[in-house]
Design an enzyme around this catalytic site. Sequence first.
Site, PDB file in Angstrom:
ATOM      1  N   TYR A  86      43.234   0.476 -10.292  1.00  0.00           N
ATOM      2  CA  TYR A  86      44.457   0.232  -9.519  1.00  0.00           C
ATOM      3  C   TYR A  86      44.418  -1.203  -9.008  1.00  0.00           C
ATOM      4  O   TYR A  86      43.636  -1.527  -8.103  1.00  0.00           O
ATOM      5  CB  TYR A  86      44.475   1.211  -8.340  1.00  0.00           C
ATOM      6  CG  TYR A  86      45.706   1.191  -7.472  1.00  0.00           C
ATOM      7  CD1 TYR A  86      46.866   1.852  -7.879  1.00  0.00           C
ATOM      8  CD2 TYR A  86      45.707   0.563  -6.228  1.00  0.00           C
ATOM      9  CE1 TYR A  86      47.987   1.881  -7.064  1.00  0.00           C
ATOM     10  CE2 TYR A  86      46.825   0.588  -5.411  1.00  0.00           C
ATOM     11  CZ  TYR A  86      47.961   1.251  -5.831  1.00  0.00           C
ATOM     12  OH  TYR A  86      49.069   1.278  -5.023  1.00  0.00           O
TER      13      TYR A  86
ATOM     14  N   GLU B  40      36.323   4.418 -18.306  1.00  0.00           N
ATOM     15  CA  GLU B  40      37.309   3.785 -17.409  1.00  0.00           C
ATOM     16  C   GLU B  40      38.284   2.927 -18.216  1.00  0.00           C
ATOM     17  O   GLU B  40      37.881   2.223 -19.137  1.00  0.00           O
ATOM     18  CB  GLU B  40      36.580   2.899 -16.393  1.00  0.00           C
ATOM     19  CG  GLU B  40      37.552   2.191 -15.453  1.00  0.00           C
ATOM     20  CD  GLU B  40      36.833   1.552 -14.284  1.00  0.00           C
ATOM     21  OE1 GLU B  40      36.227   2.297 -13.491  1.00  0.00           O
ATOM     22  OE2 GLU B  40      36.864   0.317 -14.182  1.00  0.00           O
TER      23      GLU B  40
ATOM     24  N   ALA C  43      37.397   1.857   3.268  1.00  0.00           N
ATOM     25  CA  ALA C  43      37.767   2.964   2.372  1.00  0.00           C
ATOM     26  C   ALA C  43      37.634   4.320   3.077  1.00  0.00           C
ATOM     27  O   ALA C  43      38.367   5.258   2.769  1.00  0.00           O
ATOM     28  CB  ALA C  43      36.903   2.920   1.127  1.00  0.00           C
TER      29      ALA C  43
ATOM     30  N   ASP D 212      39.540  -5.414  -2.894  1.00  0.00           N
ATOM     31  CA  ASP D 212      39.023  -6.722  -2.457  1.00  0.00           C
ATOM     32  C   ASP D 212      40.024  -7.387  -1.530  1.00  0.00           C
ATOM     33  O   ASP D 212      41.238  -7.258  -1.720  1.00  0.00           O
ATOM     34  CB  ASP D 212      38.756  -7.613  -3.680  1.00  0.00           C
ATOM     35  CG  ASP D 212      37.466  -7.179  -4.377  1.00  0.00           C
ATOM     36  OD1 ASP D 212      36.521  -6.798  -3.662  1.00  0.00           O
ATOM     37  OD2 ASP D 212      37.434  -7.213  -5.616  1.00  0.00           O
TER      38      ASP D 212
ATOM     39  N   GLN E 229      32.918 -12.310 -21.859  1.00  0.00           N
ATOM     40  CA  GLN E 229      33.146 -11.243 -20.884  1.00  0.00           C
ATOM     41  C   GLN E 229      32.132 -11.346 -19.736  1.00  0.00           C
ATOM     42  O   GLN E 229      32.422 -11.027 -18.600  1.00  0.00           O
ATOM     43  CB  GLN E 229      32.926  -9.943 -21.674  1.00  0.00           C
ATOM     44  CG  GLN E 229      33.337  -8.650 -21.079  1.00  0.00           C
ATOM     45  CD  GLN E 229      32.738  -7.515 -21.957  1.00  0.00           C
ATOM     46  OE1 GLN E 229      32.186  -7.734 -23.031  1.00  0.00           O
ATOM     47  NE2 GLN E 229      32.834  -6.305 -21.482  1.00  0.00           N
TER      48      GLN E 229
HETATM   49  P1  FAD Z   1      34.375   0.011   1.640  1.00  0.00           P
HETATM   50  O1  FAD Z   1      33.705   1.284   1.384  1.00  0.00           O
HETATM   51  O2  FAD Z   1      35.379  -0.050   2.734  1.00  0.00           O
HETATM   52  O3  FAD Z   1      33.255  -1.111   1.888  1.00  0.00           O
HETATM   53  C1  FAD Z   1      33.606  -2.488   1.943  1.00  0.00           C
HETATM   54  C2  FAD Z   1      32.642  -3.221   2.867  1.00  0.00           C
HETATM   55  O4  FAD Z   1      32.857  -2.780   4.216  1.00  0.00           O
HETATM   56  C3  FAD Z   1      31.167  -2.955   2.569  1.00  0.00           C
HETATM   57  O5  FAD Z   1      30.457  -4.157   2.809  1.00  0.00           O
HETATM   58  C4  FAD Z   1      30.777  -1.894   3.579  1.00  0.00           C
HETATM   59  O6  FAD Z   1      29.395  -1.955   3.918  1.00  0.00           O
HETATM   60  C5  FAD Z   1      31.653  -2.259   4.770  1.00  0.00           C
HETATM   61  N1  FAD Z   1      32.048  -1.085   5.575  1.00  0.00           N
HETATM   62  C6  FAD Z   1      32.484   0.103   5.095  1.00  0.00           C
HETATM   63  N2  FAD Z   1      32.745   0.932   6.129  1.00  0.00           N
HETATM   64  C7  FAD Z   1      32.478   0.259   7.267  1.00  0.00           C
HETATM   65  C8  FAD Z   1      32.560   0.574   8.642  1.00  0.00           C
HETATM   66  N3  FAD Z   1      32.987   1.775   9.055  1.00  0.00           N
HETATM   67  N4  FAD Z   1      32.208  -0.373   9.553  1.00  0.00           N
HETATM   68  C9  FAD Z   1      31.776  -1.607   9.146  1.00  0.00           C
HETATM   69  N5  FAD Z   1      31.690  -1.960   7.828  1.00  0.00           N
HETATM   70  C10 FAD Z   1      32.039  -1.040   6.909  1.00  0.00           C
HETATM   71  N6  FAD Z   1      39.073  -2.655  -6.815  1.00  0.00           N
HETATM   72  C11 FAD Z   1      40.401  -2.565  -7.072  1.00  0.00           C
HETATM   73  O7  FAD Z   1      41.194  -3.375  -6.558  1.00  0.00           O
HETATM   74  N7  FAD Z   1      40.903  -1.581  -7.905  1.00  0.00           N
HETATM   75  C12 FAD Z   1      40.102  -0.666  -8.502  1.00  0.00           C
HETATM   76  O8  FAD Z   1      40.575   0.192  -9.254  1.00  0.00           O
HETATM   77  C13 FAD Z   1      38.686  -0.734  -8.247  1.00  0.00           C
HETATM   78  N8  FAD Z   1      37.838   0.178  -8.780  1.00  0.00           N
HETATM   79  C14 FAD Z   1      36.496   0.137  -8.453  1.00  0.00           C
HETATM   80  C15 FAD Z   1      35.638   1.126  -8.956  1.00  0.00           C
HETATM   81  C16 FAD Z   1      34.272   1.108  -8.649  1.00  0.00           C
HETATM   82  C17 FAD Z   1      33.374   2.189  -9.188  1.00  0.00           C
HETATM   83  C18 FAD Z   1      33.741   0.055  -7.842  1.00  0.00           C
HETATM   84  C19 FAD Z   1      32.283   0.002  -7.544  1.00  0.00           C
HETATM   85  C20 FAD Z   1      34.603  -0.926  -7.315  1.00  0.00           C
HETATM   86  C21 FAD Z   1      35.980  -0.888  -7.612  1.00  0.00           C
HETATM   87  N9  FAD Z   1      36.864  -1.849  -7.084  1.00  0.00           N
HETATM   88  C22 FAD Z   1      38.219  -1.764  -7.367  1.00  0.00           C
HETATM   89  C23 FAD Z   1      36.368  -2.942  -6.243  1.00  0.00           C
HETATM   90  C24 FAD Z   1      36.399  -2.581  -4.735  1.00  0.00           C
HETATM   91  O9  FAD Z   1      37.731  -2.449  -4.313  1.00  0.00           O
HETATM   92  C25 FAD Z   1      35.692  -3.722  -3.977  1.00  0.00           C
HETATM   93  O10 FAD Z   1      34.329  -3.745  -4.281  1.00  0.00           O
HETATM   94  C26 FAD Z   1      35.935  -3.787  -2.471  1.00  0.00           C
HETATM   95  O11 FAD Z   1      35.476  -5.062  -2.008  1.00  0.00           O
HETATM   96  C27 FAD Z   1      35.231  -2.722  -1.645  1.00  0.00           C
HETATM   97  O12 FAD Z   1      35.792  -1.499  -1.821  1.00  0.00           O
HETATM   98  P2  FAD Z   1      35.079  -0.179  -1.215  1.00  0.00           P
HETATM   99  O13 FAD Z   1      36.003   0.940  -1.470  1.00  0.00           O
HETATM  100  O14 FAD Z   1      33.692  -0.077  -1.683  1.00  0.00           O
HETATM  101  O15 FAD Z   1      35.121  -0.559   0.349  1.00  0.00           O
END
Ligand code: FAD
Length: 293
Positions: free
Chosen positions: A49, A17, A124, A108, A211
């Site tokens: 991103y 990454e 997401a 976030d 870090q």
């Molecule tokens: P989601 O899948 O939407 O989940 C977020 C929260 O909502 C969770 O607690 C989940 O249980 C809850 N949830 C999900 N769906 C529902 C639903 N239908 N109803 C109720 N609750 C629900 N951040 C960046 O800004 N840029 C990046 O490039 C980036 N890359 C990442 C790469 C990886 C591998 C990881 C693990 C994280 C990355 N992040 C990045 C961080 C990420 O954006 C955060 O962790 C964010 O808070 C959650 O994103 P998510 O896509 O997991 O969200």
Amino acid sequence: MKISDILATKQPTLSFEVFPPKTTEVYESVLQATNDIAALKPDFMSVTYGAGGGTRLYTTEIAQNIKNAGVPALAHLTCVGATKEGMKAHLADLKAAGIENILALRGDLPQGVENTDGWEFQHASELVAQIKECGDFCIGGACYPETHPEAKNSAEDIQNLKKKVDAGCSFLTTQMFFDNSIFFNYLYKIREAGIHVPIVAGIMPVTNAKQMERIYKLSQAFLPRRFVNLLDKYGDNPKAMRQAGIAYATDQIIDLLASGINNIHIYTMNKPGNAALLQSSLSEIVPSCKKEA
Ligand code: FAD
């Protein structure tokens, strides 16, 4: 090439990454670092991103550059605060740029924001659904062996993860973890919940003690005693810390591979030297790590 096709080969893979520059001034040095990592010919590379307050401007450009270097590229994309119309336009740009793989994320929540009522994307999974409508992309998502910090509990988080996969994710990449037993336990639970897509295990080689504070803030990962001892002992000696951090990550990776987890993603933090060291420690174990003599 689609990431889902790479993961389907059932061969061990090691991917890296990178993150885009936070400011335009450092663009060239970041581009150089990503080119140097691409020159190692990993199985694929992902580009974040806007993570950690960084800019979203260069993700597409850097992913395109990686692809032109002959390495499959995965562009991260977040939907927090976005509109459906704006996202449609962005997805059209990604398609025009030849990007085939997207890691679909919510992102976030900005500090202080608690109420997101009225936002066009809440989770997401909604982004995954929109990406599916907008083209033939291979879509991945994020998952959390130690539970996403906003989730009430692990069971609820896994049910939400299932919705994301059902919306169209072909694979999941984990948040970093430092204790493999946590990952194995999680894998058992998500398979029990009916999630059967490939899981790519995210590993962070910690090569300097400073870090660690930032990493902990981001991931809140459990730090095993063995890992804390290493930080205590070598944290003030940068060269020793780097050697110990690479050895710890290598040990974690070999344990995962030996247990049948084929796909490992390294949070390389734009450090080609660390990526090269990891490849050489795995040269007889992961096919893409073996270099011609
Ligand atoms: P989601 O899948 O939407 O989940 C977020 C929260 O909502 C969770 O607690 C989940 O249980 C809850 N949830 C999900 N769906 C529902 C639903 N239908 N109803 C109720 N609750 C629900 N951040 C960046 O800004 N840029 C990046 O490039 C980036 N890359 C990442 C790469 C990886 C591998 C990881 C693990 C994280 C990355 N992040 C990045 C961080 C990420 O954006 C955060 O962790 C964010 O808070 C959650 O994103 P998510 O896509 O997991 O969200």
